[in-house]
Design an enzyme around this catalytic site. Structure first.
Site, PDB file in Angstrom:
ATOM      1  N   SER A 176       0.785  -1.172   0.787  1.00  0.00           N
ATOM      2  CA  SER A 176       0.385   0.134   0.000  1.00  0.00           C
ATOM      3  C   SER A 176       0.821   1.650  -0.245  1.00  0.00           C
ATOM      4  CB  SER A 176      -0.926  -0.094   0.729  1.00  0.00           C
ATOM      5  OG  SER A 176      -2.000   1.065   0.800  1.00  0.00           O
ATOM      6  N   ASN A 177       0.049   2.529   0.222  1.00  0.00           N
ATOM      7  CA  ASN A 177       1.051   3.511   0.648  1.00  0.00           C
ATOM      8  C   ASN A 177       0.809   4.450   1.746  1.00  0.00           C
ATOM      9  OD1 ASN A 177      -0.915   5.437  -0.820  1.00  0.00           O
ATOM     10  ND2 ASN A 177      -0.875   4.247  -2.250  1.00  0.00           N
ATOM     11  N   ARG A 178       0.880   6.034   2.011  1.00  0.00           N
ATOM     12  CA  ARG A 178       1.031   6.602   3.183  1.00  0.00           C
ATOM     13  C   ARG A 178      -0.354   7.259   3.230  1.00  0.00           C
ATOM     14  NH1 ARG A 178       5.329   6.272   6.678  1.00  0.00           N
ATOM     15  NH2 ARG A 178       7.098   5.752   5.854  1.00  0.00           N
TER      16      ARG A 178
END
Ligand code: CTP
Length: 216
Positions: free
Chosen positions: A27-29
């Site tokens: 995923s990512n932030r």
């Protein structure tokens, strides 16, 4: 009657998560804050807003219909299911890749390091912007860049075939923060919106959309 009454607007927000196995994911932030604030501002102006959201820790904004998804493929299918719409705004930080296969059982970590293969996810913004039929009248993307922000955003707008792109400088604490500094780039103008609260960016963008539909 409010200014976007009768307009259906689909907004994507948040990250996508791409399952590796039942316990791990890529995923990512992204916090989802900017997309949620845009959805809220549009609903406040009377639009029928469908918020297609990846997993975030935010409540659904007032008067907005939220469709919760996890992966990029689910997000694309959910957006397509909401068409036709007048406007599409891609704010989500879509995961660039997904595992070629999602394992049904927890994988051995030693095996994962050598057997995890990634494939590219569909580009949701480009898919919607290049539709032969049922393309929304106004398609808006975001360009999150850490360097050469304007140059990269201009190229991204052309590559993705969207009408406007919001160039977003994410070199500092923007991801997860409450403030943002952006440029709105269309084929005939570039407007700078200096660093302000993300709610302020949402209001400015919503007012531009109102103006676009009133022919101003
Ligand atoms: N986007 C999308 N689907 C993807 C990737 C991006 O809809 N698979 C959308 C984002 O919601 C955003 C825009 O495309 O509106 C640009 O996203 P960004 O992450 O900046 O661009 P990428 O296409 O991932 O390009 P790169 O990572 O090479 O800069």
């Amino acid at each position: 009657m409010t200014s976007l009454t009768g307009k259906k607007i689909v907004v994507t927000a948040g990250p996508t998560i791409e399952a590796i196995d039942p316990v791990r994911f890529l995923s990512n932030r992204s916090s989802g804050k900017q997309g949620y604030l845009i959805a809220e501002a549009l609903a406040h102006r009377g639009a029928d807003v469908r918020l297609v959201s990846g997993p975030v820790c935010l409540p659904c904004p007032f008067d907005v219909t939220r469709i919760e998804v996890e992966s990029a493929c689910e997000m694309l299918a959910a957006v397509e299911a909401e068409l036709p719409a007048d406007v599409f705004i891609a704010v989500a930080a879509v995961s660039d890749w997904r595992p070629a296969e999602t394992r049904a059982r927890k994988a051995e970590k030693s095996a994962l390091a050598t057997t995890l293969h990634l494939v590219e996810n569909p580009d949701i913004l480009r898919t919607i912007a290049t539709r032969k039929t049922g393309r929304p009248d106004l398609v808006i993307g975001f360009a999150a860049e850490t360097h050469d922000v304007l140059e990269r955003a201009r190229a991204k707008r052309r590559r993705k075939d969207c009408d406007w792109i919001i160039a977003n400088d994410v070199s500092g604490d923007v991801m997860g923060g409450d403030e943002n500094a952006v440029w709105l780039i269309s084929d005939h103008e570039e407007i700078v919106w200096p660093r302000t609260q993300k709610a302020g960016i949402a209001a400015l963008l919503s007012d531009r959309i109102v103006a676009a539909f009133s022919g101003i």
